[in-house]
Design an enzyme around this catalytic site. Structure first.
Site, PDB file in Angstrom:
ATOM      1  N   CYS A   7       0.673  -5.844   7.850  1.00  0.00           N
ATOM      2  CA  CYS A   7       1.562  -5.731   6.427  1.00  0.00           C
ATOM      3  C   CYS A   7       2.971  -4.976   6.991  1.00  0.00           C
ATOM      4  O   CYS A   7       3.082  -3.936   7.159  1.00  0.00           O
ATOM      5  CB  CYS A   7       0.842  -4.528   5.609  1.00  0.00           C
ATOM      6  N   CYS A  51       4.462  -2.351   4.612  1.00  0.00           N
ATOM      7  CA  CYS A  51       3.605  -1.014   4.937  1.00  0.00           C
ATOM      8  C   CYS A  51       4.034  -0.222   6.151  1.00  0.00           C
ATOM      9  O   CYS A  51       4.222   0.917   6.072  1.00  0.00           O
ATOM     10  CB  CYS A  51       2.055  -1.164   4.850  1.00  0.00           C
ATOM     11  N   ASP A  52       4.064  -1.191   7.448  1.00  0.00           N
ATOM     12  CA  ASP A  52       4.198  -0.769   8.634  1.00  0.00           C
ATOM     13  C   ASP A  52       5.501  -0.917   9.307  1.00  0.00           C
ATOM     14  O   ASP A  52       5.832  -0.433  10.193  1.00  0.00           O
ATOM     15  CB  ASP A  52       3.072  -1.045   9.407  1.00  0.00           C
TER      16      ASP A  52
END
Length: 310
Positions: free
Chosen positions: A137, A140-141
């Protein structure tokens, strides 16, 4: 503690575009509707940074689009239950049974909109470096890799769009794919024009190295047969998806790919069970077709319920 038994007109499995659209329509038709989502609401699309091909929006983030759709569904009475993991479903019984960690739901209709999961990096070191250099992701990261070296694995729109997004953080990005690009020309043009990016087609990642975190990878140039090692701090993997249908095996008919066989009416081989969105076997899988499936499944579910009560 014994699980509580509850009755619903409709249980929708999955809170992505198809599931939430079905919930919106079921709610509008005054059906007692529950949406069960074992992961994050929105599914794959929730991580999209910019969607430019959904009618009515010049550009919209996946999270904003899903958040609006969820509010619409809830405004009409649908209940969205996040992270209540489904343990078992019985679709051939009357009523149908959906059992979660906390409840046993009896329902007349089940709409399966469970979507897809990202395919894992097929290397034995994946488990060791998952979350410590191997990620799925970018939204997200990606922020973890500011001024670091990143590799993106894949050649479709998801991979190229992820690479375009990640260039805002990295000093150097390798885009690695085992064959040729499948992404659309616009996305390809953007990535090819970015000076931070080195594109490696006909290239495979063969091994991951590092102590506690990923430090470098072995890659194979398929054209020359040359193997070399390059330093990377993180890999973002976008190599396709797998249908989330294990719960339903042996009950609904499925294709060889594991997707549920249902026509344009979204009806499966079991009365009162519908399949909508990416989980359904079909040629085209887009946000618009997922929304269309959700609409169709909900409207025909209402007709099915009306016959049951007649």
């Amino acid at each position: 503690m014994a699980k509580k038994n509850l009755h619903k007109d409709v249980v929708i499995i999955g809170a992505g575009m198809a599931g939430l659209t079905a919930a919106l329509y079921c709610g509008r038709m005054n059906l007692d509707t529950l949406v069960l989502e074992s992961g994050l609401i929105g599914g794959q699309i929730a991580n999209a940074v910019s969607i430019e091909n959904y009618p009515g929006f010049v550009s919209v983030s996946g999270s904003d689009l899903i958040s609006t759709l969820q509010k619409q569904a809830e405004n009409f009475g649908a209940v969205v239950d996040e992270f209540d993991v489904i343990e078992k479903v019985t679709l051939t019984s009357t009523p149908k049974i959906v059992e979660t960690e906390e409840h046993i739901y009896e329902c007349d209709v089940v709409i399966i909109a469970s979507g897809m999961n990202r395919r894992k990096l097929p290397l034995p070191e994946e488990k060791k470096f998952a979350g410590r250099g191997v990620h799925y992701c970018e939204l997200c990261d990606g922020h973890m890799y500011k001024d670091k070296i990143i590799a993106v694995m894949g050649g479709g729109n998801a991979a190229v769009d992820a690479a375009n997004f990640l260039t805002k953080y990295t000093n150097k990005l390798y885009l690695i794919h085992r064959s040729e690009f499948r992404a659309d020309e616009f996305s390809q043009k953007r990535i090819k024009e970015n000076s931070k990016v080195e594109i490696m087609l006909q290239t495979e990642i063969k091994k991951l190295h590092g102590d506690k975190r990923l430090e470098n990878i072995d890659i194979l140039d398929k054209k020359t047969g040359e193997m070399k090692n390059i330093a990377v701090d993180g890999i973002f993997v976008n190599i396709g998806v797998e249908p989330n249908t294990k719960l339903f095996k042996g009950q609904v008919n499925m294709s060889e790919s594991g997707r549920i066989i249902a026509g344009e009416d979204c009806k499966t081989n079991i009365d009162g069970v519908f399949a909508a969105g990416d989980v359904r076997e079909k040629v085209i899988r887009q946000l618009t077709t997922a929304a269309a499936d959700g609409t169709t499944a909900a409207l025909l579910a209402e007709k099915y319920l009306a016959k049951l009560k007649a």
